[in-house]
Design an enzyme around this catalytic site. Structure first.
Site, PDB file in Angstrom:
ATOM      1  N   LYS A 271      -7.905 -19.693 -17.901  1.00  0.00           N
ATOM      2  CA  LYS A 271      -6.430 -19.888 -18.174  1.00  0.00           C
ATOM      3  C   LYS A 271      -6.152 -19.990 -19.845  1.00  0.00           C
ATOM      4  O   LYS A 271      -7.047 -19.911 -20.638  1.00  0.00           O
ATOM      5  CB  LYS A 271      -6.395 -21.133 -17.963  1.00  0.00           C
ATOM      6  CG  LYS A 271      -6.163 -21.445 -16.551  1.00  0.00           C
ATOM      7  CD  LYS A 271      -5.659 -22.642 -16.007  1.00  0.00           C
ATOM      8  CE  LYS A 271      -5.537 -23.026 -14.498  1.00  0.00           C
ATOM      9  NZ  LYS A 271      -4.433 -21.911 -13.585  1.00  0.00           N
ATOM     10  N   ASP A 341      -9.213 -17.913 -10.917  1.00  0.00           N
ATOM     11  CA  ASP A 341      -8.622 -18.846 -11.422  1.00  0.00           C
ATOM     12  C   ASP A 341      -7.563 -19.131  -9.905  1.00  0.00           C
ATOM     13  O   ASP A 341      -6.747 -19.971  -9.828  1.00  0.00           O
ATOM     14  CB  ASP A 341      -7.749 -18.321 -12.463  1.00  0.00           C
ATOM     15  CG  ASP A 341      -6.663 -19.350 -12.671  1.00  0.00           C
ATOM     16  OD1 ASP A 341      -6.967 -20.379 -12.120  1.00  0.00           O
ATOM     17  OD2 ASP A 341      -5.476 -19.504 -14.138  1.00  0.00           O
ATOM     18  N   GLU A 343      -8.798 -20.319  -7.112  1.00  0.00           N
ATOM     19  CA  GLU A 343      -9.656 -20.654  -6.384  1.00  0.00           C
ATOM     20  C   GLU A 343      -9.307 -22.279  -5.609  1.00  0.00           C
ATOM     21  O   GLU A 343     -10.440 -22.362  -4.717  1.00  0.00           O
ATOM     22  CB  GLU A 343     -10.158 -21.545  -8.195  1.00  0.00           C
ATOM     23  CG  GLU A 343     -10.071 -23.140  -8.128  1.00  0.00           C
ATOM     24  CD  GLU A 343      -8.394 -23.172  -8.508  1.00  0.00           C
ATOM     25  OE1 GLU A 343      -8.218 -22.339  -9.539  1.00  0.00           O
ATOM     26  OE2 GLU A 343      -7.905 -24.319  -8.633  1.00  0.00           O
ATOM     27  N   ARG A 345      -7.039 -21.813  -2.877  1.00  0.00           N
ATOM     28  CA  ARG A 345      -7.287 -21.494  -1.505  1.00  0.00           C
ATOM     29  C   ARG A 345      -8.282 -21.363  -1.357  1.00  0.00           C
ATOM     30  O   ARG A 345      -8.664 -21.415   0.162  1.00  0.00           O
ATOM     31  CB  ARG A 345      -6.987 -20.074  -1.577  1.00  0.00           C
ATOM     32  CG  ARG A 345      -7.587 -18.650  -2.459  1.00  0.00           C
ATOM     33  CD  ARG A 345      -6.270 -18.215  -2.875  1.00  0.00           C
ATOM     34  NE  ARG A 345      -5.005 -17.928  -3.553  1.00  0.00           N
ATOM     35  CZ  ARG A 345      -4.284 -17.359  -4.246  1.00  0.00           C
ATOM     36  NH1 ARG A 345      -3.741 -15.893  -3.640  1.00  0.00           N
ATOM     37  NH2 ARG A 345      -3.403 -17.852  -5.166  1.00  0.00           N
TER      38      ARG A 345
END
Ligand code: BES
Ligand code: MG
Ligand code: ZN
Length: 494
Positions: A271, A341, A343, A345
């Site tokens: 990020k 990113d 992640e 789910r």
């Protein structure tokens, strides 16, 4: 943390220096306030008639200094219309804000209208929620008002009933919400999967059965989606399964599943640095589930409830999962991880399947700070609701409305589902960027709940805020604990 002392007393016995009188209009009507006015030679009537702008709307207030009376100060506060739990809590929150403005340490409150006991108790809860702050890391306690002990007393003829309602239902709720807020505000070097799980174990003392799956346990079960997310971190993942069996063996189970990323750096798909610190709050779903389990146990809810918390840390490293990796989930379905990113789910895939496969619950509700896209759609006012069952959606939205944790229904649709079909595995973990990202994320989750009545609440916009709200200071709100407690009370109890 601010130490607070809440009490409920009768009209004759209260003992505070400062009095708040909550009015719904520009006039008072009770004998109690009329008696005070008489003692003060009409000072209160005069204050109200001189301040014609005061209409009794929520948030308005007038302070009156009373040198000769039983109080040193009396403040009129607009109560607004109180017809729900939410209104009562908001008034309590407003009183807390005014109390801090006026720098009162002790105050009594009298509501100049008849109100049901449970609403008066909720007024006290709103006061407490708004007065709470996360200040444990401030080593220099300042002399500022906010760090002192507050005492707050609700005056009412029916104070015994109010206290009973508060003790039975709202003291547990307060404890659960503060538990969640604390875990969320804690930094990621303090709360990581192991310490979160340790915290969850404390619920055993209340009769909640706590099971903690280690990395090895999860490997045995084939939870490779969750393990893949955590493999770049030195902090091992955990899965906490909490069970509250308040309704006996034969009753149905309801499962609540929470995303518990104790930190989400994005992993190799890292990020941007701006606001990355806020990703310590990426376990807000799991924290809400833990808070809920505490509430249910403390108030001895007659429902059978499972809480599953999927705990991991998403970090880049030489061992981290790569974009393009393919993992086999516990369900047997394979996932192509195109963006590390996305992640949430992945950890939820294994947690939802575990809840579904092992407990066969009647209903599954998950809470997750899942997508930035839900903030774009709904801001900080509503959490997004995705649901495959009409009556479940209705019950959740209604529960949220009653307690002031709003939900807005978002679409699920076959076209979105097709967008997460992978070219080389069963599912891919992102669809086209910038296109219905919250819906495609929800569809990913739906592939792991079978035909169960299921709801997904995307709380990325409401769990952790940069500004104060009516009932919380900036940081964690504790969103979800009240809503789910209300949902359980209305739909799952005997
Ligand atoms: N934890 C984030 C979502 C999030 C964003 C929570 C802002 C709270 C505030 C989640 O894991 C994430 O990174 N989602 C990605 C998904 C994308 C890669 C498909 C996002 O929203 O950008
Ligand atoms: Mg992420
Ligand atoms: Zn995340």
């Amino acid at each position: 943390m601010i130490a607070m002392n809440i009490s409920f007393t009768g009209i004759k016995n209260h003992k505070s220096d400062n009095l708040f009188v909550c009015l719904k209009s520009s006039k008072f009507s009770s004998d109690f306030v009329a008696g005070l006015d008489k003692k003060l030679n009409g000072l209160l009537t005069k204050a109200l008639s001189k301040n014609k702008w005061f209409k009794g709307k929520l948030g308005e207030h007038i302070s009156v200094i009373c040198p000769n009376g039983d109080y040193s100060a009396i403040a009129f506060i607009g109560a607004g219309k109180i017809s729900s739990v939410k209104d009562a809590q908001k008034l309590g929150g407003t009183v807390s804000s005014i109390m801090s403005k006026l720098k009162f340490e002790k105050a009594s409150l009298f509501l100049d209208q008849e109100l049901k006991e449970d609403l008066l108790a909720n007024l006290a809860l709103g006061f407490e929620l708004k007065s709470w702050a996360f200040d444990k890391y401030k080593t220099k306690k300042s002399d500022a008002w906010s760090c002192k002990n507050l005492a707050f007393e609700v005056i009412s003829a029916s104070y015994k009933e109010i206290k009973a309602a508060y003790d039975a239902k709202l003291a547990p709720l307060y404890a659960g919400i503060i538990d969640a807020r604390t875990l969320i505000n804690e930094p990621a070097n303090v709360i990581y999967p192991e310490t979160f799980a340790k915290h969850a174990k404390e619920l055993s003392a209340l009769g909640v059965k706590i099971e903690v799956l280690s990395k090895a346990d999860m490997a045995k079960l084939g939870m490779n989606a969750l393990l893949g997310v955590s493999q770049g971190s030195v902090n091992e993942p955990k899965m906490v399964i909490a069970r509250w069996e308040g309704a006996g063996k034969s009753a149905f189970w309801t499962a609540f599943v929470g995303k518990g990323l104790t930190f989400d750096s994005g992993g190799i798909s890292i990020k941007p640095s701006h606001n990355m610190d806020q990703m310590k709050s990426d376990m807000s779903g799991a924290a809400a589930v833990l808070g809920l389990m505490r509430v249910l146990a403390m108030r001895k809810a007659s429902a059978n409830v499972i809480g599953v918390m999927a705990l991991a840390e998403n970090m880049p490293s030489g061992q981290a999962q790569r974009p393009g990796d393919i993992v086999k989930t516990m369900s047997g379905q394979t996932v192509e991880v195109l963006d590390t990113d996305a992640e949430g789910r992945l950890v939820l895939a294994d947690a939802l399947w575990c809840a579904f496969d092992r407990f066969k619950p009647k209903t599954i509700v998950d809470l997750a700070t899942l997508t930035g896209a839900i903030q774009v759609a709904l801001g900080h006012e509503f959490a997004g609701l995705f649901c495959n069952n009409e009556s479940l959606a209705k019950e959740l939205i209604e529960a949220g409305d009653r307690v002031g944790e709003k939900l807005w229904r978002m679409p699920l649709s076959e076209e979105f589902d097709r967008q997460i079909d992978s070219d080389i595995a069963d599912i891919k973990n992102i669809a086209a960027k910038g296109r219905a990202g919250s819906s495609t994320a929800a569809h990913f989750l739906q592939r792991f709940v079978g035909n169960t009545a299921w709801a997904h609440m995307d709380i990325a916009g409401v769990a952790f805020l940069e500004q104060d709200t009516e009932l919380s200071c900036k940081g964690a709100t504790g969103y979800g604990v009240q809503l789910l407690n209300e949902f359980v009370a209305r739909n799952c109890e005997k």
